[in-house]
Design an enzyme around this catalytic site. Structure first.
Site, PDB file in Angstrom:
ATOM      1  N   SER A  95       0.792  -1.240   0.000  1.00 58.81           N
ATOM      2  CA  SER A  95       0.000   0.000   0.000  1.00 58.81           C
ATOM      3  C   SER A  95       0.817   1.280   0.000  1.00 58.81           C
ATOM      4  O   SER A  95       0.243   2.362  -0.161  1.00 58.81           O
ATOM      5  CB  SER A  95      -0.963  -0.001   1.188  1.00 58.81           C
ATOM      6  OG  SER A  95      -2.027  -0.899   0.942  1.00 58.81           O
ATOM      7  N   LYS A  98       0.104   3.401  -2.886  1.00 58.29           N
ATOM      8  CA  LYS A  98      -0.964   4.410  -2.893  1.00 58.29           C
ATOM      9  C   LYS A  98      -0.395   5.827  -2.920  1.00 58.29           C
ATOM     10  O   LYS A  98      -1.036   6.745  -3.435  1.00 58.29           O
ATOM     11  CB  LYS A  98      -1.871   4.220  -1.677  1.00 58.29           C
ATOM     12  CG  LYS A  98      -2.693   2.934  -1.698  1.00 58.29           C
ATOM     13  CD  LYS A  98      -3.472   2.750  -0.410  1.00 58.29           C
ATOM     14  CE  LYS A  98      -4.483   1.611  -0.475  1.00 58.29           C
ATOM     15  NZ  LYS A  98      -3.885   0.287  -0.634  1.00 58.29           N
ATOM     16  N   TYR A 181     -10.718   2.756   5.277  1.00 60.40           N
ATOM     17  CA  TYR A 181      -9.559   2.433   4.445  1.00 60.40           C
ATOM     18  C   TYR A 181      -9.962   1.437   3.365  1.00 60.40           C
ATOM     19  O   TYR A 181     -10.587   0.416   3.659  1.00 60.40           O
ATOM     20  CB  TYR A 181      -8.445   1.866   5.319  1.00 60.40           C
ATOM     21  CG  TYR A 181      -7.121   1.702   4.634  1.00 60.40           C
ATOM     22  CD1 TYR A 181      -6.398   2.819   4.228  1.00 60.40           C
ATOM     23  CD2 TYR A 181      -6.584   0.444   4.406  1.00 60.40           C
ATOM     24  CE1 TYR A 181      -5.162   2.675   3.602  1.00 60.40           C
ATOM     25  CE2 TYR A 181      -5.352   0.287   3.789  1.00 60.40           C
ATOM     26  CZ  TYR A 181      -4.653   1.405   3.383  1.00 60.40           C
ATOM     27  OH  TYR A 181      -3.431   1.270   2.765  1.00 60.40           O
ATOM     28  N   GLU A 303      -0.145   9.691   5.490  1.00 62.92           N
ATOM     29  CA  GLU A 303      -0.840   9.986   6.743  1.00 62.92           C
ATOM     30  C   GLU A 303       0.095  10.827   7.601  1.00 62.92           C
ATOM     31  O   GLU A 303       1.278  10.508   7.737  1.00 62.92           O
ATOM     32  CB  GLU A 303      -1.227   8.674   7.432  1.00 62.92           C
ATOM     33  CG  GLU A 303      -2.248   7.894   6.603  1.00 62.92           C
ATOM     34  CD  GLU A 303      -2.195   6.390   6.809  1.00 62.92           C
ATOM     35  OE1 GLU A 303      -1.579   5.952   7.808  1.00 62.92           O
ATOM     36  OE2 GLU A 303      -2.759   5.655   5.977  1.00 62.92           O
ATOM     37  N   LYS A 346       3.591   5.840   5.807  1.00 59.84           N
ATOM     38  CA  LYS A 346       2.688   4.890   5.152  1.00 59.84           C
ATOM     39  C   LYS A 346       3.250   3.486   5.304  1.00 59.84           C
ATOM     40  O   LYS A 346       4.456   3.267   5.132  1.00 59.84           O
ATOM     41  CB  LYS A 346       2.520   5.210   3.655  1.00 59.84           C
ATOM     42  CG  LYS A 346       1.453   4.364   2.984  1.00 59.84           C
ATOM     43  CD  LYS A 346       0.064   4.779   3.412  1.00 59.84           C
ATOM     44  CE  LYS A 346      -1.014   3.830   2.919  1.00 59.84           C
ATOM     45  NZ  LYS A 346      -1.068   2.581   3.719  1.00 59.84           N
ATOM     46  N   SER A 349       1.818  -3.768   2.693  1.00 62.74           N
ATOM     47  CA  SER A 349       1.957  -5.217   2.859  1.00 62.74           C
ATOM     48  C   SER A 349       1.354  -5.946   1.673  1.00 62.74           C
ATOM     49  O   SER A 349       0.361  -5.502   1.095  1.00 62.74           O
ATOM     50  CB  SER A 349       1.242  -5.692   4.132  1.00 62.74           C
ATOM     51  OG  SER A 349       1.682  -5.020   5.278  1.00 62.74           O
TER      52      SER A 349
END
Length: 397
Positions: A95, A98, A181, A303, A346, A349
């Site tokens: 991820s 992203k 999420y 984040e 961030k 996985s």
């Protein structure tokens, strides 16, 4: 300096002799090399127990400080063939992908091809009249569309299934009120960004964005010539695995990269001044919060937390509850940073890989951890936090 597996001590010993000679003639260089030595000690201290306790076959760790980057390699990329992790080893980053997808979307806005406040139907005619035609792109990119699920249902297998899924989806919440999420959420954000730019997502990433960022060993589709560098991940049973194709996988979790390239990505986020103007604007738009969820500020991809922060705060923001359960979200209008200095982070996985990236732009420090096992997220964050604090301490002396 890049160390690899069991060669660490030999390389370090030889390097120490060279450093002694440098110190005699170049005190500034000696200070720089002392910085490297102290970071290496902190990394080594954190990685060895981490790998042992979690049965991690191989890892690569990258650190950036004041524009200098360092990578250390540990263990094996392929247990069966005893291939060590090296500077060219490619890891799946899950991820963390992203953040690349978010960059493409932010770039599209900076180029005037879309607005974060466009609706889904503005860029995909099949969404017109659906619930997603009431949802803006920013809400898709920040997981606040109204309750899109973590994953696509198993029966979603091709483009027609994807379209059918989005058209039939019904929200559980009003857009902009809850963070849930979701791979389908950021996946659609990336798809619509590519539509606005007029090319397939993978082509835009591999032919435009990744080269523009200076990333030469980062891929969605690993070329045949680079397959030997592609590490095997190891699942819970210890079996070698690699990611399998899935719906909008490229947008949500498809990147494979080296520690050095991921560190380069952090560095251009820290200082985007050498990038083209549209990419500079894109980076800036990804370092402000659009929603607040507890102490965490949700940006596009990243984040955010006020820096300095506590380990417990970052652990809470990366908890299983944050990933698996709906969380009330407060829209920030106008968008804002959580503090004068911020930590961006961030996790990522896949079935056989685990990764983490964190950086503080104002301090010009950052760390990346790449492993070929999906090991617990709290362990990643604790190790990275320890390294980041050690690096920050070096700046203060």
């Amino acid at each position: 300096m890049r160390f690899s597996g069991s060669a660490n001590r030999t390389v370090a010993a030889g390097h120490a002799i060279a450093l002694a000679l440098v110190a005699a003639f170049n005190p500034g260089g000696a200070r720089a090399d002392e910085t490297e030595r102290r970071i290496a000690t902190a990394v080594d201290k954190a990685m060895k127990p981490l790998m042992s306790e979690n049965d991690i076959p191989g890892m690569a760790v990258g650190v950036t400080i004041n524009g200098r980057s360092f990578v250390w390699n540990y263990g094996l990329a392929d247990r069966e063939k005893a291939v060590p992790v090296g500077d060219d080893t490619l890891f799946e980053i899950g991820s963390i992908s992203k953040t690349f997808t978010a960059t493409l979307g932010a770039y599209a806005q900076a180029k005037g091809k879309l607005s974060f406040f466009d609706k889904g139907g503005d860029h995909m005619s099949a969404l017109r009249g659906s619930a997603l035609d009431r949802v803006n792109l920013l809400d898709l990119g920040t997981y606040t569309a109204g309750g899109l699920p973590l994953q696509f249902p198993d029966e979603v297998a091709d483009n027609r299934d994807i379209t059918r899924f989005y058209r039939s989806w019904r929200p559980s919440y009003e857009p902009g009120t809850h963070r849930v999420y979701s791979n389908p959420s950021i996946g659609l954000f990336g798809y619509l960004a590519a539509e606005s730019l007029g090319k397939p997502f993978s082509s835009l990433m591999e032919e435009k964005l990744l080269p523009a960022l200076g990333l030469k060993r980062t891929y969605l589709n690993v070329p045949t010539a680079k397959i030997r560098s592609y590490a095997f991940g190891y699942n819970k049973a210890g079996k070698p695995v690699r990611i399998t194709p899935g719906a909008l996988d490229a947008q949500a979790y498809g990147i494979k990269t080296t520690a050095a390239d991921l560190l380069r990505f952090l560095e251009v986020n820290i200082d985007p001044s050498r990038l083209e103007p549209s990419l500079q604007k894109a980076m800036e738009s990804m370092q402000i919060g659009y929603y607040r969820v507890g102490d965490m500020y949700q940006s596009l991809g990243w984040e955010l937390y006020a820096w300095p922060t506590t380990l417990d705060t970052v652990l809470k923001g990366n908890s299983s509850d944050m990933a698996l359960k709906p969380q009330p979200a407060v829209r920030l209008n106008p968008p804002e940073k959580p503090g004068d200095e911020i930590l961006l982070n961030k996790t990522g996985s896949t079935g056989g890989f685990g990764a983490y990236a964190a950086f503080v732009p104002e301090r010009r420090i950052g760390v990346v951890l790449l492993a070929n096992r999906n090991f617990p997220i709290p362990a990643r964050i604790k190790a990275a936090f320890t390294i980041l604090k050690a690096v920050e301490t070096l700046q203060e002396h």
